[in-house]
Design a protein around this motif. Structure first.
Motif, PDB file in Angstrom:
ATOM      1  N   ILE A 106       0.845  -1.201   0.000  1.00 52.99           N
ATOM      2  CA  ILE A 106       0.000   0.000   0.000  1.00 52.99           C
ATOM      3  C   ILE A 106       0.882   1.253   0.000  1.00 52.99           C
ATOM      4  O   ILE A 106       0.619   2.211  -0.732  1.00 52.99           O
ATOM      5  CB  ILE A 106      -0.925  -0.013   1.237  1.00 52.99           C
ATOM      6  CG1 ILE A 106      -1.878  -1.206   1.169  1.00 52.99           C
ATOM      7  CG2 ILE A 106      -1.698   1.288   1.355  1.00 52.99           C
ATOM      8  CD1 ILE A 106      -2.474  -1.601   2.506  1.00 52.99           C
ATOM      9  N   TYR A 108       3.759   1.687  -1.244  1.00 52.13           N
ATOM     10  CA  TYR A 108       4.311   1.937  -2.580  1.00 52.13           C
ATOM     11  C   TYR A 108       3.291   2.684  -3.436  1.00 52.13           C
ATOM     12  O   TYR A 108       3.629   3.661  -4.121  1.00 52.13           O
ATOM     13  CB  TYR A 108       4.710   0.621  -3.250  1.00 52.13           C
ATOM     14  CG  TYR A 108       5.204   0.809  -4.657  1.00 52.13           C
ATOM     15  CD1 TYR A 108       6.482   1.303  -4.898  1.00 52.13           C
ATOM     16  CD2 TYR A 108       4.397   0.516  -5.757  1.00 52.13           C
ATOM     17  CE1 TYR A 108       6.940   1.495  -6.180  1.00 52.13           C
ATOM     18  CE2 TYR A 108       4.850   0.702  -7.042  1.00 52.13           C
ATOM     19  CZ  TYR A 108       6.123   1.194  -7.255  1.00 52.13           C
ATOM     20  OH  TYR A 108       6.570   1.389  -8.535  1.00 52.13           O
ATOM     21  N   GLY A 109       2.044   2.270  -3.385  1.00 55.81           N
ATOM     22  CA  GLY A 109       0.991   2.950  -4.145  1.00 55.81           C
ATOM     23  C   GLY A 109       0.874   4.421  -3.763  1.00 55.81           C
ATOM     24  O   GLY A 109       0.757   5.287  -4.634  1.00 55.81           O
ATOM     25  N   PHE A 110       0.982   4.690  -2.463  1.00 59.43           N
ATOM     26  CA  PHE A 110       0.811   6.072  -2.008  1.00 59.43           C
ATOM     27  C   PHE A 110       2.043   6.933  -2.306  1.00 59.43           C
ATOM     28  O   PHE A 110       1.937   8.152  -2.384  1.00 59.43           O
ATOM     29  CB  PHE A 110       0.527   6.113  -0.506  1.00 59.43           C
ATOM     30  CG  PHE A 110      -0.931   5.941  -0.169  1.00 59.43           C
ATOM     31  CD1 PHE A 110      -1.889   6.781  -0.717  1.00 59.43           C
ATOM     32  CD2 PHE A 110      -1.353   4.940   0.698  1.00 59.43           C
ATOM     33  CE1 PHE A 110      -3.230   6.630  -0.410  1.00 59.43           C
ATOM     34  CE2 PHE A 110      -2.696   4.775   1.011  1.00 59.43           C
ATOM     35  CZ  PHE A 110      -3.637   5.627   0.445  1.00 59.43           C
TER      36      PHE A 110
END
Lengths: 291, 320
Positions: A106, A108-110
């Motif tokens: 998560i 990494y996504g943010f």
């Protein structure tokens, strides 16, 4: 002239040594006071049953009674601590694994993907830090009991698949410190975002992941409210819940055995503490994780 | 490379259009990838945080009973009942007393010890570990049970008081003293704010202290005019986190008071009373209303703190 400088140096040395001595004496004394309760508990777990409350202050048992551990291990209601430790290791092991692995994903996504709504979701996520568990536990209990999940590990483990906000935040900060050039080079070579995460970012996250894993383990190992609410069958008790039942003042009076089991339950925590001390103190100082 | 560029070389206009289309598709693709990555959090958030919050808000206006799975809309009755509920009042009092002692004491100890450990002397690592150890195990049931025995009638606190020739007390049975066993337990665990302060202290440039020394500042003045102002952002952070933490305290109050909040509800912290209402008496509607009051109070206090922080928190202006 030279002599006076020498004597000055000598005086300074004496003063330094004296200050240092005072410092160490004072700080060591405070440290002993701080650690005394824990040491006392360990000592009491080795004392004879009647020595615990008659020779209260002593940190050295008159006689070492290791059988307290054997007696305590027998547990209660025909269930030994083997069961409770097994349950705790399932909860703490899987709980940590779920929470930390998804947190990295998560984070990494943010931190590395530009997408619409990113700022909004990130703020909402940080706001949930303020949310007291108490607001959620009642409706969650109703949802989980409708799903027939009471007395299973699902209510404890499934929510952990959503990561833990503290860890996500910490790993986001960590990823921001990794130079983006590598990502870009990989992207030019045709690597997808998913590929970049697994091949480039993940291997560099090791320190952050270890820190998150330590805290996740601690919090899960110590967790009391959720297991207390969701696990009512003694065969599913975690160590925390079992210790509460085991030390019930109206029931057991074998304090040697109780202290033995209390002490034993801290051993996994201390082992992790000693092995990973560096990661731990760094994790707190840099991100403000609570202990 | 040049071949490809040449063969694909369209008019400038075409090129622009092509790049626009491409950028848009990249964006759309990024949206998908982004939501793919945050999906574990998003799904769990929607299912197990947002939905429960909505349910909880609804529950607060009902008299939901979990055993019969039956409910009736009761309007604001739950909130009105809180005002007449003597145990509720006691739990609010106990909680505010607890928080207003624990937070300042814990932060003071944390800062004092951090300053003591902010030195290059030998053995500091060992001391740091020793001071942090209670915090590592502090949240556990084991330590809470241990604490109950330490303050028991035959516990070590009374034993030491006796050695010193002082009066002994029934700590856990005395309505004025019982809450103090919980406060001391919480203050004992000042480890994590201590480490945060320590990191903050290390960031203060030593030149500032040297300049202060040249100007003739004594130790206290250095603390008052150099250390303290530069630490205010960290003090503020610790203050917020520790207050939220203290308001939520459950395990220690539960174990030390045997789950009852005794004596006379003086250790009945808010979370403990909420637990009793929800899971012992199964008054889920009432407990949900309590939880929302707690949420609103914490949110309000946090907002006030942020607003007040303008007057005392000192942020260095970034020069870069």
């Amino acid at each position: 002239m030279t002599q006076s400088i020498q004597s000055l140096r000598f005086n300074k040395q004496i003063k330094d040594t004296r200050n240092s001595l005072i410092y160490h004496l004072a700080v060591a004394l405070i440290a002993v006071v701080m650690l005394y309760p824990i040491l006392w508990m360990f000592a009491s777990s080795l004392k004879a049953r009647d020595e615990i409350w008659t020779n209260v202050n002593s940190l050295v048992p008159e006689e070492v009674h290791l059988e307290n551990y054997e007696n305590g291990w027998q547990g209660f209601g025909g269930i030994t601590f083997l069961t409770f430790y097994k349950n705790s290791f399932i909860y703490a092991g899987l709980g940590t694994l779920f929470q930390v692995s998804t947190s990295a994903f998560i984070a990494y996504g943010f931190s590395r993907v530009q997408f619409r709504g990113r700022g909004m979701w990130f703020s909402i996520m940080l706001l949930t830090l303020m949310l007291p568990t108490q607001v959620l536990i009642i409706p969650q209990y109703i949802i989980f009991s409708k799903l027939d999940w009471i007395n299973t590990f699902y209510p404890l483990l499934i929510p952990r698949l959503g990561g833990e906000v503290f860890f996500i935040f910490m790993i986001v900060q960590f990823i921001r410190g990794i130079p983006i050039d590598l990502d870009e080079a990989a992207a030019i070579d045709g690597c997808s975002k998913v590929g970049i995460f697994f091949r480039i970012i993940l291997p560099q996250l090791k320190p952050a992941i270890i820190t998150a894993a330590i805290f996740s383990f601690y919090w899960t190992w110590d967790d009391f409210l959720a297991p207390l609410v969701y696990l009512t069958d003694p065969n599913l008790y975690t160590v925390s819940v079992a210790l509460r039942a085991f030390s019930d003042p109206s029931g057991m009076t074998d304090w040697g055995a109780i202290f033995a089991m209390l002490s034993l339950s801290l051993v996994p925590v201390f082992i992790v503490f000693i092995v990973f001390q560096r990661y731990l103190t760094e994790g707190i100082s840099t991100t403000g994780l609570k202990g | 490379m040049t071949e490809i560029v040449q063969s694909a070389a369209p008019s400038v206009d075409n090129l622009r259009r092509w790049s626009l289309v491409r950028r848009r598709s990249v964006k759309r693709q990024n949206n998908l990838v982004g939501y793919f990555f945050i999906s574990p959090w998003l799904i769990i958030f929607l299912l197990f945080t947002l939905a429960p919050m909505v349910i909880s808000l609804g529950l607060a206006f009902t008299n939901y009973d979990i055993l019969s799975d039956d409910y009736e809309y009761v309007g604001t009755a739950n909130f009105e009942r809180m005002r007449e509920d003597i145990r509720y009042e006691r739990s609010v009092k106990a909680t505010f007393k607890y928080v207003s002692w624990v937070v300042p004491l814990r932060l003071s100890f944390a800062l004092a010890i951090a300053m003591l450990l902010n030195t290059k002397r030998r053995g500091v690592y060992f001391y740091r570990a020793a001071f942090y150890a209670p915090s590592i195990v502090g949240g556990s049931v084991a330590v809470a049970v241990m604490w109950r025995q330490i303050f028991g009638n035959a516990g070590i606190v009374n034993a030491f008081l006796e050695i010193l020739g002082l009066d002994t007390y029934r700590w856990l049975g005395d309505p004025t003293r019982a809450i103090w066993t919980l406060i001391i337990l919480a203050v004992w665990q000042f480890g994590s704010p201590m480490l945060i302060f320590l990191a903050g202290l290390k960031q203060i440039p030593s030149e500032l202290y040297e300049v202060a020394s040249i100007d003739g500042a004594n130790g206290f003045q250095k603390f008052r005019y150099v250390t303290l102002p530069l630490l205010t952002p960290i003090i503020f952070f610790n203050l917020i986190m520790q207050s939220i933490h203290a308001f939520r305290q459950f395990t220690q109050a539960f174990i030390v008071s045997g789950g009852t909040g005794r004596p006379l509800d003086t250790t009945l912290l808010y979370s403990l009373y909420l637990y009793q209402r929800a899971f012992v008496n199964f008054k889920m509607g009432y407990a949900a209303a309590m939880a929302w009051v707690m949420l609103l109070v914490i949110a309000l206090l946090t907002l006030i703190s942020f607003w007040l922080s303008r007057y005392w928190v000192f942020y260095e202006t970034k020069e870069s």
